[in-house]
Design an enzyme around this catalytic site. Sequence first.
Site, PDB file in Angstrom:
ATOM      1  CE  LYS A  26      42.218  19.665  17.281  1.00 17.44           C
ATOM      2  NZ  LYS A  26      43.415  20.323  17.340  1.00 17.44           N
TER       3      LYS A  26
HETATM    4  C1  LIG Z   1      44.086  21.092  16.802  1.00 24.28           C
HETATM    5  C2  LIG Z   1      45.554  21.693  17.000  1.00 24.28           C
HETATM    6  C3  LIG Z   1      45.908  23.116  17.126  1.00 24.28           C
HETATM    7  C4  LIG Z   1      45.416  23.816  15.765  1.00 24.28           C
HETATM    8  O1  LIG Z   1      44.109  24.354  16.250  1.00 24.28           O
HETATM    9  P1  LIG Z   1      43.161  24.898  15.076  1.00 24.28           P
HETATM   10  O2  LIG Z   1      41.887  25.446  15.858  1.00 24.28           O
HETATM   11  O3  LIG Z   1      43.200  23.982  14.307  1.00 24.28           O
HETATM   12  O4  LIG Z   1      43.800  26.154  14.569  1.00 24.28           O
HETATM   13  C5  LIG Z   1      46.966  23.252  17.686  1.00 24.28           C
HETATM   14  N1  LIG Z   1      47.811  22.748  18.541  1.00 24.28           N
HETATM   15  C6  LIG Z   1      47.216  21.203  19.059  1.00 24.28           C
HETATM   16  C7  LIG Z   1      47.866  20.699  20.268  1.00 24.28           C
HETATM   17  C8  LIG Z   1      46.190  20.828  18.264  1.00 24.28           C
HETATM   18  O5  LIG Z   1      45.589  19.614  18.618  1.00 24.28           O
END
Ligand SMILES: *Cc1c(COP(=O)(O)O)cnc(C)c1O
Length: 461
Positions: A112
């Site tokens: 993120k």
């Molecule tokens: C947010 C997240 C995901 C999922 O990603 P999306 O874009 O919502 O499909 C997978 N792994 C981790 C560690 C995350 O923080």
Amino acid sequence: MKYVSTRGKAPALTFGEAMMTGLARDGGLYLPETIPTFTAEEIAGLAGLPYEEVVLRVIRPFVAETFSDDELVPLIAAAYAGFAHEARAPLVQLAQNHFLLELFHGPTLAFKDFAMQLIGQLMQAALAKSGERITIVGATSGDTGSAAIEAFKGLPNVDVVILFPKGRVSEVQRRQMTTPAEPNVHAFALEGDFDDCQARVKDMFNDFAFRDDVRLAGVNSINWARVLAQVVYYFTAATALGAPHRPVSFTVPTGNFGDIFAGYIARRMGLPIEKLVVATNQNDILHRALSTGEYRPTGVVPSMSPSMDIQVSSNFERALFYAYDGEGSAVSQLMDEMKTGGFAISQGALAALQDTFASGRVSEEETAETIRQTLSATGELLCPHSAIGVAVAQHHLGPVPMITLATAHPAKFPDAVEAAGGVRCELPPHMADLFTRAERMTEVPNDLGALQTLVRERIAL
Ligand SMILES: *Cc1c(COP(=O)(O)O)cnc(C)c1O
């Protein structure tokens, strides 16, 4: 370039407007009117460049109406300066033709950070031009809130308010939200669960008087600017392994479909991606939808990969828009059917989706087994989310190199990783003092009025 809504009934916006707005007024999600394409020479020219230079070249055609190159260069530099690895998104090899793209070297140890750090800089720059001040409000089950706080802390034109469910996030996640000392950071521990947090944030956005008064803005995963920032590492990884001269495939641990949708955009831009493989945990609505055409939520079952415990995958709407040839009315109708339990994807649209996407689902046991196996075979310690990606990828290996996205650092989920792999993972050096830093948070009742009063008080300071 203009941005249009997946439901076809909201005004077209510039990049800057779409970034600030988030959700379109017709309830849809913004997408570029046309997707720019790169020639094979342009793609080949990205190989080996610094990550920041690739960011500039990839996002430039999407944002040029709002930001000049001269403005972008220092913003991109600031966004990625806090990453603990020079390559930003390094590739490591797991097996013959299987590679891991480590997306967890950012300040909060999850992928993120790639999008949130950039959107923080871009929003601040847009606000500095207009002289406005905004209040970012978001709900989190852990990773999004910490990434948002880290990205927006200390920025002069922004307050950031994050609601997390009290007692229901991991200690690392909580401390990442409560230890930043900057006065524009407001971490609220809400008496309730994640759904309550999300419901109260929605209530705040639906109270238009309040929304205008405090100038609310959102940075959840449907924000187009976040998707765009994630397109970049598909290019760096693929070109490192020989694209455009040879194709690659990607497997992506998926929840809200934002990360893998960025791969879809990269493919439409001309990057030779053979398959994009959706990896889900036991909350497998996307795997079921892509294999049977039936998109029907069944209720979330908590797992050891909490960031993927999702049953309504908001960015999937964007993939549907393209699968239905850009027909906003068709997407709108499907989303109406969601209110009565789900929908069936048409034969033609399902075929279009299956042309690009494959999928797989992984049980809790297989997740733990993959953490164990990968550690003993390669020395790489995976977080549970990344392990789901690796497990699914193993069923899709072939002549084309497979790149699995590692979405979080194992130290973010130390208990699950220790239970599975038998190894306690330490925090990386730049965060080693996390457990001794002072915490600062406000406990709040699950009550809209009380929350609104508190937000107004805080942002007036
Ligand atoms: C947010 C997240 C995901 C999922 O990603 P999306 O874009 O919502 O499909 C997978 N792994 C981790 C560690 C995350 O923080």
